[in-house]
Design a protein around this motif. Structure first.
Motif, short mmCIF file in Angstrom:
data_model
loop_
_atom_site.label_atom_id
_atom_site.label_comp_id
_atom_site.label_asym_id
_atom_site.label_seq_id
_atom_site.Cartn_x
_atom_site.Cartn_y
_atom_site.Cartn_z
N ASN A 1 -10.66 -0.11 -8.08
CA ASN A 1 -11.62 -1.07 -7.89
C ASN A 1 -12.46 -1.31 -9.18
OD1 ASN A 1 -12.98 -3.28 -6.05
ND2 ASN A 1 -14.53 -1.91 -6.40
N LYS A 2 -12.90 -0.42 -9.99
CA LYS A 2 -13.40 -0.27 -11.27
C LYS A 2 -12.88 -1.07 -12.44
CE LYS A 2 -16.57 3.57 -10.02
NZ LYS A 2 -16.83 4.86 -10.24
N GLY A 3 -11.20 -1.11 -12.20
CA GLY A 3 -10.64 -1.73 -13.47
C GLY A 3 -10.58 -3.15 -13.28
N GLU A 4 -9.80 -3.92 -13.96
CA GLU A 4 -9.91 -5.33 -14.26
C GLU A 4 -8.69 -5.99 -13.35
OE1 GLU A 4 -12.07 -7.39 -15.98
OE2 GLU A 4 -13.00 -5.38 -16.34
N ALA A 5 -7.62 -5.19 -13.03
CA ALA A 5 -6.40 -5.65 -12.31
C ALA A 5 -6.49 -5.99 -10.93
CB ALA A 5 -5.34 -5.04 -12.89
N PHE A 6 -7.52 -5.20 -10.22
CA PHE A 6 -7.59 -5.07 -8.83
C PHE A 6 -8.86 -5.36 -8.34
CE2 PHE A 6 -4.39 -2.15 -9.95
CZ PHE A 6 -3.40 -2.71 -9.24
N ASN B 1 -1.48 -10.73 -3.16
CA ASN B 1 -1.41 -11.13 -4.49
C ASN B 1 -2.72 -11.92 -4.97
OD1 ASN B 1 -0.70 -13.90 -3.67
ND2 ASN B 1 1.26 -13.40 -3.90
N LYS B 2 -2.63 -12.34 -6.18
CA LYS B 2 -3.76 -13.04 -6.78
C LYS B 2 -3.78 -14.44 -6.19
CE LYS B 2 -4.06 -10.77 -11.14
NZ LYS B 2 -4.01 -11.31 -12.85
N GLN B 3 -2.84 -15.06 -5.71
CA GLN B 3 -2.64 -16.31 -5.02
C GLN B 3 -3.30 -16.39 -3.61
OE1 GLN B 3 0.02 -15.09 -6.93
NE2 GLN B 3 -0.89 -16.20 -8.74
N GLY B 4 -3.66 -14.90 -3.03
CA GLY B 4 -4.04 -14.58 -1.64
C GLY B 4 -3.00 -14.73 -0.91
N GLN C 1 -2.18 6.27 -1.06
CA GLN C 1 -1.64 5.64 -2.38
C GLN C 1 -2.38 6.23 -3.38
OE1 GLN C 1 0.99 3.52 -2.35
NE2 GLN C 1 1.10 4.20 0.00
N THR C 2 -1.77 5.97 -4.45
CA THR C 2 -2.56 6.21 -6.03
C THR C 2 -2.49 4.78 -6.78
OG1 THR C 2 -0.37 6.88 -7.06
CG2 THR C 2 -1.73 8.75 -5.61
N ALA C 3 -3.38 4.89 -7.89
CA ALA C 3 -3.28 3.75 -8.57
C ALA C 3 -1.71 3.63 -9.45
CB ALA C 3 -4.14 4.05 -9.92
N GLU C 4 -0.98 4.86 -9.45
CA GLU C 4 0.36 4.53 -9.91
C GLU C 4 1.31 3.98 -8.88
OE1 GLU C 4 4.07 7.66 -10.70
OE2 GLU C 4 2.14 8.16 -11.68
N SER C 5 1.16 4.30 -7.66
CA SER C 5 2.10 3.82 -6.65
C SER C 5 1.83 2.02 -6.36
CB SER C 5 2.21 4.46 -5.29
OG SER C 5 0.45 4.43 -4.63
N ILE C 6 0.52 2.04 -6.36
CA ILE C 6 0.06 0.47 -5.90
C ILE C 6 0.67 -0.20 -7.25
CG2 ILE C 6 -1.99 -1.02 -5.88
CD1 ILE C 6 -3.31 1.26 -4.26
N ASN C 7 0.44 0.22 -8.58
CA ASN C 7 1.03 -0.55 -9.78
C ASN C 7 2.55 -0.76 -9.67
OD1 ASN C 7 -1.37 -1.10 -11.32
ND2 ASN C 7 -1.38 0.93 -12.05
N ARG C 8 3.03 0.22 -9.18
CA ARG C 8 4.57 0.10 -9.09
C ARG C 8 4.99 -0.79 -8.08
NH1 ARG C 8 5.25 5.09 -8.33
NH2 ARG C 8 5.41 5.01 -5.92
N HIS C 9 4.37 -0.79 -7.03
CA HIS C 9 4.66 -1.99 -5.92
C HIS C 9 4.37 -3.37 -6.49
CE1 HIS C 9 6.04 0.51 -2.56
NE2 HIS C 9 5.09 1.45 -3.23
N LEU C 10 3.44 -3.55 -7.41
CA LEU C 10 2.98 -4.91 -7.64
C LEU C 10 3.66 -5.18 -8.97
CD1 LEU C 10 -0.74 -4.45 -6.96
CD2 LEU C 10 0.94 -6.14 -5.63
N GLY C 11 4.45 -4.39 -9.30
CA GLY C 11 5.21 -4.54 -10.78
C GLY C 11 4.34 -4.52 -11.95
N LEU C 12 3.14 -3.62 -12.05
CA LEU C 12 2.38 -3.87 -13.17
C LEU C 12 2.68 -2.42 -13.77
CD1 LEU C 12 -0.69 -4.90 -11.22
CD2 LEU C 12 0.63 -6.10 -12.64
N GLU C 13 3.62 -1.72 -13.74
CA GLU C 13 3.89 -0.51 -14.81
C GLU C 13 4.51 -1.06 -15.86
OE1 GLU C 13 5.56 2.60 -12.36
OE2 GLU C 13 3.78 3.46 -12.18
#
Length: 96
Positions: free
Chosen positions: A14-19, A71-74, A84-96
């Motif tokens: 939540n503190k990052g910019e991406a989420f 997603n960003k489009q709601g 979940q971890t930051a890594e697993s959520i990034n992976r599921h969103l294709g952000l890795e």
């Protein structure tokens, strides 16, 4: 306990910019009870007092913890079951 174990990761995301992390208390606490629970658990992101799954035409998950990815489009993307971890959520969103 798994719900509590993932709180530091969700706070960090939540503190990052991406989420934007939003929580929902499946025990359905509201008002002062919810506020005190959020404070006691050290939750640093907004916690809704209404079930968000109906807004996305989704049924409640059968187990917890559950993470709903939007997603960003709601639009609903998927449910992630289990802690979940930051890594697993990034992976599921294709952000890795």
């Amino acid at each position: 306990r798994p719900c509590l174990d993932e709180l530091p990761e969700l706070n960090k995301l939540n503190k990052g910019e991406a989420f934007q992390v939003l929580g929902f208390d499946f025990d359905k606490a509201k008002g002062e009870l919810l506020d005190s629970k959020v404070k006691r658990l050290g939750i640093d992101f907004p916690v809704l007092d209404a079930d968000p799954s109906s807004m996305f035409s989704q049924k409640l998950p059968s187990g917890l913890p559950a993470t709903m990815l939007i997603n960003k489009q709601g639009k609903f993307v998927k449910w992630l079951m289990g802690p979940q971890t930051a890594e697993s959520i990034n992976r599921h969103l294709g952000l890795e």
